[in-house]
Design a protein around this motif. Sequence first.
Motif, PDB file in Angstrom:
ATOM      1  N   ASN A  25      85.211  65.500 112.589  1.00  0.00           N
ATOM      2  CA  ASN A  25      85.117  67.076 112.084  1.00  0.00           C
ATOM      3  C   ASN A  25      83.862  67.805 112.608  1.00  0.00           C
ATOM      4  OD1 ASN A  25      87.987  67.036 111.292  1.00  0.00           O
ATOM      5  ND2 ASN A  25      86.996  66.356 109.067  1.00  0.00           N
ATOM      6  N   ILE A  26      83.663  68.979 113.129  1.00  0.00           N
ATOM      7  CA  ILE A  26      82.681  69.628 113.355  1.00  0.00           C
ATOM      8  C   ILE A  26      81.742  69.748 112.092  1.00  0.00           C
ATOM      9  CG2 ILE A  26      81.373  71.801 114.183  1.00  0.00           C
ATOM     10  CD1 ILE A  26      84.004  71.958 116.127  1.00  0.00           C
ATOM     11  N   THR A  27      80.345  69.680 112.059  1.00  0.00           N
ATOM     12  CA  THR A  27      79.592  69.776 111.076  1.00  0.00           C
ATOM     13  C   THR A  27      78.231  70.314 111.670  1.00  0.00           C
ATOM     14  OG1 THR A  27      78.518  68.517 109.171  1.00  0.00           O
ATOM     15  CG2 THR A  27      78.489  67.274 111.198  1.00  0.00           C
ATOM     16  N   ASN A  28      77.452  70.970 110.494  1.00  0.00           N
ATOM     17  CA  ASN A  28      76.083  71.305 110.884  1.00  0.00           C
ATOM     18  C   ASN A  28      75.051  70.650 110.116  1.00  0.00           C
ATOM     19  OD1 ASN A  28      76.962  72.461 108.345  1.00  0.00           O
ATOM     20  ND2 ASN A  28      75.446  74.181 108.635  1.00  0.00           N
ATOM     21  N   LYS A  29      75.656  69.522 109.435  1.00  0.00           N
ATOM     22  CA  LYS A  29      74.763  68.816 108.723  1.00  0.00           C
ATOM     23  C   LYS A  29      74.179  67.247 109.242  1.00  0.00           C
ATOM     24  CE  LYS A  29      77.912  68.789 105.259  1.00  0.00           C
ATOM     25  NZ  LYS A  29      78.623  68.425 103.882  1.00  0.00           N
ATOM     26  N   ILE A  30      73.128  67.137 108.948  1.00  0.00           N
ATOM     27  CA  ILE A  30      72.640  65.752 109.848  1.00  0.00           C
ATOM     28  C   ILE A  30      71.729  64.883 108.940  1.00  0.00           C
ATOM     29  CG2 ILE A  30      70.894  66.872 111.017  1.00  0.00           C
ATOM     30  CD1 ILE A  30      71.760  64.793 113.221  1.00  0.00           C
ATOM     31  N   VAL A  31      71.739  63.878 108.805  1.00  0.00           N
ATOM     32  CA  VAL A  31      70.908  63.003 108.441  1.00  0.00           C
ATOM     33  C   VAL A  31      70.025  62.138 109.430  1.00  0.00           C
ATOM     34  CG1 VAL A  31      70.065  60.891 106.627  1.00  0.00           C
ATOM     35  CG2 VAL A  31      72.105  62.534 106.199  1.00  0.00           C
ATOM     36  N   ILE A  32      68.607  62.530 109.359  1.00  0.00           N
ATOM     37  CA  ILE A  32      67.730  61.785 110.340  1.00  0.00           C
ATOM     38  C   ILE A  32      67.106  60.686 109.581  1.00  0.00           C
ATOM     39  CG2 ILE A  32      65.905  62.054 111.711  1.00  0.00           C
ATOM     40  CD1 ILE A  32      66.676  65.036 112.120  1.00  0.00           C
ATOM     41  N   GLU A  99      59.061  65.908 114.496  1.00  0.00           N
ATOM     42  CA  GLU A  99      59.192  67.294 114.958  1.00  0.00           C
ATOM     43  C   GLU A  99      59.949  67.253 116.116  1.00  0.00           C
ATOM     44  OE1 GLU A  99      56.697  71.302 115.857  1.00  0.00           O
ATOM     45  OE2 GLU A  99      55.579  69.418 115.369  1.00  0.00           O
ATOM     46  N   GLY A 100      60.038  66.352 117.036  1.00  0.00           N
ATOM     47  CA  GLY A 100      60.646  66.280 118.336  1.00  0.00           C
ATOM     48  C   GLY A 100      62.001  66.224 118.038  1.00  0.00           C
ATOM     49  N   VAL A 101      62.302  65.244 116.977  1.00  0.00           N
ATOM     50  CA  VAL A 101      63.561  64.892 116.547  1.00  0.00           C
ATOM     51  C   VAL A 101      64.458  66.005 115.960  1.00  0.00           C
ATOM     52  CG1 VAL A 101      65.188  63.251 115.490  1.00  0.00           C
ATOM     53  CG2 VAL A 101      63.446  62.424 116.650  1.00  0.00           C
ATOM     54  N   THR A 102      63.683  66.632 114.996  1.00  0.00           N
ATOM     55  CA  THR A 102      64.499  67.667 114.209  1.00  0.00           C
ATOM     56  C   THR A 102      64.516  68.948 115.189  1.00  0.00           C
ATOM     57  OG1 THR A 102      61.933  68.534 113.451  1.00  0.00           O
ATOM     58  CG2 THR A 102      63.342  67.156 111.861  1.00  0.00           C
TER      59      THR A 102
END
Length: 286
Positions: A25-32, A99-102
């Motif tokens: 499902n579409i999400t706006n949440k991510i764990v890096i 910072e590059g990844v976020t």
Amino acid sequence: MKQELVRINSIDGIEQVGILYAPNNITNKIVIHVHGLNGNFYENKFLDTLAETYTNKNYAFLTFNNRGKDYISEFSKGDTSIIIGGSLERFKDCLLDIEGVTKWAKGKGYSEITLEGHSYGCNKVLYYYNKKKDDSINKIVLLAPCDIPSVGKKFLSKAEYETAKEDATRLVNERKEQELIDFSVMANRKIAAGTYYYDFLPGGENDFIRYSDGENGKSPILNSINIPILIIFGNIDECVLTQPIEIVKKYLENNISNCKIEVINGADHSYTNKYEELGEIIENNI
């Protein structure tokens, strides 16, 4: 769950390869996820469990190679390459990697970011958040956070410790920071003089998790973070437990205003054979 190999540039242009796990499902949440010293985005087997756990909770999960990948490693940088790795990196440069990844994650539409670190990666995500105070980061997960100078002392003999300190100090004063010295904590038994001098001796920029100060020790960086922090480690973790477990727990509780600590019985530093328990804690607390 969908999987995608990704290539993300650090702020200074180093290509960081990783894998993005996305829920159906579409999400706006991510764990890096930020790996530890000499690690990479795929080696720790608990990452498979975490990818499944997070995507089942409708989070995307990104794990990537930061510049501390392996011991000495080649990275692409534009049309050229650069040699870094855990034996050569400087801790402060984690700001450029994260910072590059976020920035990349935000560009993909992820507006709610959880930063997760394992081992040395815990120091990196805490340092990054303290420096940047990015409003899109609303949670932190710490997997086996370490008191870095104390780990070095624990695994070195007194003679090895003093020799490494003397060699590193001499070479830094001679402006030979990239020259390798003996350091048996690393599997390759080598570390750059500058890396050891600035980042593994007491007083460095990463020296803010200090279990050696006792349960009442104060850490301004830890005290400055007020977003929720979930901390998970094992009761036989050879790297975290440079002090008795109750001192470690009390130190963290006394320094982090909004934290929850979970201890997995029988878990070592890599959660060997305890992946299911780790996943259950994540599932119940994310």
